[in-house]
Design a protein around this motif. Structure first.
Motif, PDB file in Angstrom:
ATOM      1  N   ASP A   1       0.911  -1.209   0.111  1.00  0.00           N
ATOM      2  CA  ASP A   1       0.007  -0.092  -0.185  1.00  0.00           C
ATOM      3  C   ASP A   1       0.811   1.415   0.027  1.00  0.00           C
ATOM      4  OD1 ASP A   1      -2.375  -1.271  -0.366  1.00  0.00           O
ATOM      5  OD2 ASP A   1      -2.783  -1.298   2.003  1.00  0.00           O
ATOM      6  N   VAL A   2       2.190   1.056   0.078  1.00  0.00           N
ATOM      7  CA  VAL A   2       2.896   2.254  -0.013  1.00  0.00           C
ATOM      8  C   VAL A   2       4.165   1.950  -1.241  1.00  0.00           C
ATOM      9  CG1 VAL A   2       4.538   4.029   1.249  1.00  0.00           C
ATOM     10  CG2 VAL A   2       2.593   2.935   2.445  1.00  0.00           C
ATOM     11  N   TRP A   3       3.994   2.637  -2.137  1.00  0.00           N
ATOM     12  CA  TRP A   3       4.903   2.460  -3.324  1.00  0.00           C
ATOM     13  C   TRP A   3       5.634   3.749  -3.534  1.00  0.00           C
ATOM     14  CZ3 TRP A   3       5.426   4.722  -8.142  1.00  0.00           C
ATOM     15  CH2 TRP A   3       6.331   3.818  -9.130  1.00  0.00           C
ATOM     16  N   GLY A   4       6.828   3.507  -4.042  1.00  0.00           N
ATOM     17  CA  GLY A   4       7.687   4.924  -4.400  1.00  0.00           C
ATOM     18  C   GLY A   4       8.583   4.620  -5.810  1.00  0.00           C
ATOM     19  N   GLY A   5       8.730   5.964  -6.545  1.00  0.00           N
ATOM     20  CA  GLY A   5       9.053   5.655  -7.746  1.00  0.00           C
ATOM     21  C   GLY A   5       9.825   6.946  -8.076  1.00  0.00           C
ATOM     22  N   TYR A   6      10.500   7.180  -9.208  1.00  0.00           N
ATOM     23  CA  TYR A   6      11.405   8.372  -9.520  1.00  0.00           C
ATOM     24  C   TYR A   6      10.521   9.050 -10.626  1.00  0.00           C
ATOM     25  CZ  TYR A   6      14.566  10.898 -12.305  1.00  0.00           C
ATOM     26  OH  TYR A   6      15.307  11.919 -13.265  1.00  0.00           O
ATOM     27  N   VAL A   7      10.481  10.391 -10.308  1.00  0.00           N
ATOM     28  CA  VAL A   7       9.913  11.246 -11.356  1.00  0.00           C
ATOM     29  C   VAL A   7      10.632  12.478 -11.475  1.00  0.00           C
ATOM     30  CG1 VAL A   7       8.048  12.757 -11.741  1.00  0.00           C
ATOM     31  CG2 VAL A   7       7.434  10.393 -11.511  1.00  0.00           C
ATOM     32  N   ASP A   8      11.081  13.058 -12.506  1.00  0.00           N
ATOM     33  CA  ASP A   8      11.546  14.425 -12.916  1.00  0.00           C
ATOM     34  C   ASP A   8      10.475  15.044 -13.671  1.00  0.00           C
ATOM     35  OD1 ASP A   8      12.919  16.648 -13.438  1.00  0.00           O
ATOM     36  OD2 ASP A   8      14.451  15.810 -14.541  1.00  0.00           O
ATOM     37  N   VAL A   9       9.690  16.052 -12.878  1.00  0.00           N
ATOM     38  CA  VAL A   9       8.657  16.683 -13.612  1.00  0.00           C
ATOM     39  C   VAL A   9       9.122  17.584 -14.792  1.00  0.00           C
ATOM     40  CG1 VAL A   9       7.061  16.517 -11.574  1.00  0.00           C
ATOM     41  CG2 VAL A   9       8.617  18.715 -12.087  1.00  0.00           C
ATOM     42  N   ARG A  10      10.305  17.604 -14.750  1.00  0.00           N
ATOM     43  CA  ARG A  10      10.829  18.510 -16.168  1.00  0.00           C
ATOM     44  C   ARG A  10      11.015  17.595 -17.476  1.00  0.00           C
ATOM     45  NH1 ARG A  10      15.827  22.649 -15.048  1.00  0.00           N
ATOM     46  NH2 ARG A  10      14.818  23.226 -17.075  1.00  0.00           N
ATOM     47  N   SER A  11      10.742  16.324 -17.073  1.00  0.00           N
ATOM     48  CA  SER A  11      10.827  15.384 -18.365  1.00  0.00           C
ATOM     49  C   SER A  11       9.499  14.719 -18.555  1.00  0.00           C
ATOM     50  CB  SER A  11      12.080  14.256 -17.974  1.00  0.00           C
ATOM     51  OG  SER A  11      11.709  13.201 -18.650  1.00  0.00           O
ATOM     52  N   TRP A  12       8.866  14.869 -19.630  1.00  0.00           N
ATOM     53  CA  TRP A  12       7.696  14.116 -20.031  1.00  0.00           C
ATOM     54  C   TRP A  12       7.745  12.580 -19.949  1.00  0.00           C
ATOM     55  CZ3 TRP A  12       2.946  13.503 -19.855  1.00  0.00           C
ATOM     56  CH2 TRP A  12       2.232  12.443 -20.783  1.00  0.00           C
ATOM     57  N   GLU A  13       8.870  12.050 -20.669  1.00  0.00           N
ATOM     58  CA  GLU A  13       9.045  10.431 -20.371  1.00  0.00           C
ATOM     59  C   GLU A  13       9.241  10.040 -18.998  1.00  0.00           C
ATOM     60  OE1 GLU A  13      10.165  12.618 -24.197  1.00  0.00           O
ATOM     61  OE2 GLU A  13      10.899  13.052 -22.208  1.00  0.00           O
ATOM     62  N   ALA A  14      10.005  10.742 -18.268  1.00  0.00           N
ATOM     63  CA  ALA A  14      10.086  10.500 -16.813  1.00  0.00           C
ATOM     64  C   ALA A  14       8.710  10.402 -15.972  1.00  0.00           C
ATOM     65  CB  ALA A  14      11.068  11.254 -16.069  1.00  0.00           C
ATOM     66  N   VAL A  15       7.884  11.676 -16.162  1.00  0.00           N
ATOM     67  CA  VAL A  15       6.831  11.659 -15.576  1.00  0.00           C
ATOM     68  C   VAL A  15       5.584  10.552 -16.165  1.00  0.00           C
ATOM     69  CG1 VAL A  15       4.649  13.128 -15.386  1.00  0.00           C
ATOM     70  CG2 VAL A  15       6.802  14.110 -15.282  1.00  0.00           C
ATOM     71  N   GLU A  16       5.485  10.328 -17.288  1.00  0.00           N
ATOM     72  CA  GLU A  16       4.689   9.380 -17.885  1.00  0.00           C
ATOM     73  C   GLU A  16       5.286   7.960 -17.440  1.00  0.00           C
ATOM     74  OE1 GLU A  16       2.851   8.458 -22.140  1.00  0.00           O
ATOM     75  OE2 GLU A  16       4.938   8.649 -22.132  1.00  0.00           O
ATOM     76  N   ALA A  17       6.378   7.616 -17.386  1.00  0.00           N
ATOM     77  CA  ALA A  17       7.024   6.367 -17.051  1.00  0.00           C
ATOM     78  C   ALA A  17       6.743   6.015 -15.511  1.00  0.00           C
ATOM     79  CB  ALA A  17       8.357   6.378 -17.185  1.00  0.00           C
ATOM     80  N   GLY A  18       6.763   7.092 -14.535  1.00  0.00           N
ATOM     81  CA  GLY A  18       6.735   7.167 -13.108  1.00  0.00           C
ATOM     82  C   GLY A  18       5.112   7.001 -12.692  1.00  0.00           C
ATOM     83  N   ILE A  19       4.236   7.612 -13.495  1.00  0.00           N
ATOM     84  CA  ILE A  19       2.782   7.527 -13.205  1.00  0.00           C
ATOM     85  C   ILE A  19       2.341   6.402 -13.805  1.00  0.00           C
ATOM     86  CG2 ILE A  19       0.623   8.647 -13.747  1.00  0.00           C
ATOM     87  CD1 ILE A  19       1.944  11.338 -13.247  1.00  0.00           C
ATOM     88  N   ASN A  20       2.605   5.676 -14.869  1.00  0.00           N
ATOM     89  CA  ASN A  20       2.211   4.658 -15.395  1.00  0.00           C
ATOM     90  C   ASN A  20       2.642   3.485 -14.528  1.00  0.00           C
ATOM     91  OD1 ASN A  20       1.122   5.931 -17.510  1.00  0.00           O
ATOM     92  ND2 ASN A  20       2.673   5.136 -19.109  1.00  0.00           N
ATOM     93  N   ALA A  21       3.822   3.624 -13.872  1.00  0.00           N
ATOM     94  CA  ALA A  21       4.653   2.562 -13.048  1.00  0.00           C
ATOM     95  C   ALA A  21       3.523   2.303 -11.808  1.00  0.00           C
ATOM     96  CB  ALA A  21       5.682   2.590 -12.520  1.00  0.00           C
ATOM     97  N   ALA A  22       3.398   3.561 -11.317  1.00  0.00           N
ATOM     98  CA  ALA A  22       2.396   3.576 -10.003  1.00  0.00           C
ATOM     99  C   ALA A  22       0.827   3.168 -10.470  1.00  0.00           C
ATOM    100  CB  ALA A  22       2.076   4.842  -9.565  1.00  0.00           C
ATOM    101  N   ALA A  23       0.382   3.353 -11.358  1.00  0.00           N
ATOM    102  CA  ALA A  23      -1.067   2.853 -11.881  1.00  0.00           C
ATOM    103  C   ALA A  23      -0.865   1.325 -11.967  1.00  0.00           C
ATOM    104  CB  ALA A  23      -1.540   3.442 -13.322  1.00  0.00           C
ATOM    105  N   ALA A  24       0.210   0.961 -12.681  1.00  0.00           N
ATOM    106  CA  ALA A  24       0.461  -0.662 -12.845  1.00  0.00           C
ATOM    107  C   ALA A  24       0.435  -1.403 -11.391  1.00  0.00           C
ATOM    108  CB  ALA A  24       1.902  -0.868 -13.501  1.00  0.00           C
ATOM    109  N   HIS A  25       1.188  -0.657 -10.587  1.00  0.00           N
ATOM    110  CA  HIS A  25       1.498  -1.393  -9.123  1.00  0.00           C
ATOM    111  C   HIS A  25       0.087  -1.630  -8.478  1.00  0.00           C
ATOM    112  CE1 HIS A  25       3.201  -2.217  -5.300  1.00  0.00           C
ATOM    113  NE2 HIS A  25       2.424  -1.281  -4.910  1.00  0.00           N
ATOM    114  N   PHE A  26      -0.654  -0.255  -8.629  1.00  0.00           N
ATOM    115  CA  PHE A  26      -2.140  -0.230  -7.775  1.00  0.00           C
ATOM    116  C   PHE A  26      -3.146  -0.671  -8.588  1.00  0.00           C
ATOM    117  CE2 PHE A  26       0.513   2.833  -5.210  1.00  0.00           C
ATOM    118  CZ  PHE A  26       0.413   2.131  -4.070  1.00  0.00           C
TER     119      PHE A  26
END
Length: 278
Positions: free
Chosen positions: A56-81
């Motif tokens: 119930d607590v998941w962590g991931g890397y996101v650099d909000v200045r990078s679209w690729e990093a934001v998309e990857a991080g949020i997609n990974a969070a959604a996949a986990h939950f």
């Protein structure tokens, strides 16, 4: 009807900052499942462990200045939950410097993190939040309405976040998605520590110890944000006494939205719109 936090998947960018950490603790106490996203991967890992880890607590890397990093991080969070209910765009920085002195790249950095970063966060999160008819929240500031000297970059970014969210709200309301902005006055964070270490910042705001610029507590801000999520509010103002200057600019806008923008017309316009590259 209260939008219960218990059991919701809530993602937060800038999770290891002062507000992000406090929010994570408070949301977990309310029963939220947390996706913690930050540019400091080591700090996120430590934060996950401090909150007990587990599914119930998941962590991931996101650099909000990078679209690729934001998309990857949020997609990974959604996949986990298996999805995301609430996305909180919390990443932000502040610099006190006048136009005659600030380096262009410093101005660009504030705008890119505070404004463009919030947009990237919402853009990446929307497909997941839409599936659950959830809620998008961006941390703005009273600086969206009160425009101080030496902070054109910050006030522009926070006013931009407010305006951006007002536009996006009209686009996604037909999808059952809510959009809110949070507008606190000064409160204790690492960002404010830097302001108080800067002679220019101290001069402008007098150390934030009294008068118009007196700080409120972090706890007040967190409590207001939790109420905002539970009510899926369009705007959260902290403290409440600041509501008049914050809400006046929106009075006419609300009338215009009701009179001029019908959901059917917006839906048709969305279908007709391109990607902006042509």
């Amino acid at each position: 009807m209260t939008y219960a936090i218990n059991g919701r998947v809530i993602a937060i960018t800038g999770s290891t900052g002062g507000l992000g950490r406090a929010l994570a603790i408070a949301l977990q106490a309310k029963g939220a499942r947390l996706a913690l996203l930050d540019i400091n991967a080591d700090a996120v890992a430590e934060q996950v462990q401090s909150l007990g880890g587990g599914q119930d607590v998941w962590g991931g890397y996101v650099d909000v200045r990078s679209w690729e990093a934001v998309e990857a991080g949020i997609n990974a969070a959604a996949a986990h939950f298996g999805g995301i209910d609430v996305m909180i765009a919390n990443s932000g920085i502040a610099i006190a410097s006048p136009m005659e002195k600030i380096a262009p790249e410093a101005f660009d950095r504030v705008i890119d993190i505070n404004l463009n970063g919030a947009w990237r966060t919402f853009k990446a999160a929307l497909p997941h939040v839409q599936q659950r008819r959830g809620y998008l929240m961006a941390i703005s500031s009273m600086a969206a309405f009160v425009h101080s000297p030496l902070q054109a970059q910050y006030t522009a970014s926070k006013a931009g976040v407010w305006a951006m969210c007002n536009s996006i709200r009209l686009e996604v309301r037909r999808l059952g998605v809510g959009v809110g902005t949070v507008h606190p006055t000064f409160f204790p964070t690492n960002m404010m520590d830097k302001v108080h270490a800067d002679p220019a910042g101290v001069k402008i705001w007098g150390g934030n110890s009294k008068g118009l610029w007196k700080m409120i507590t972090l706890e007040e801000v967190v409590a207001a944000i939790l109420r905002g999520i539970e009510r899926r509010e369009d705007m959260v103002v902290v403290p409440a006494k600041n509501a008049i200057p914050a809400r006046i600019p929106g009075l006419i806008r609300k009338w215009i939205e009701r009179a001029g923008f019908r959901d059917r017309d917006i839906a048709e316009a969305v279908e007709l719109a391109g990607d902006g590259l042509n």
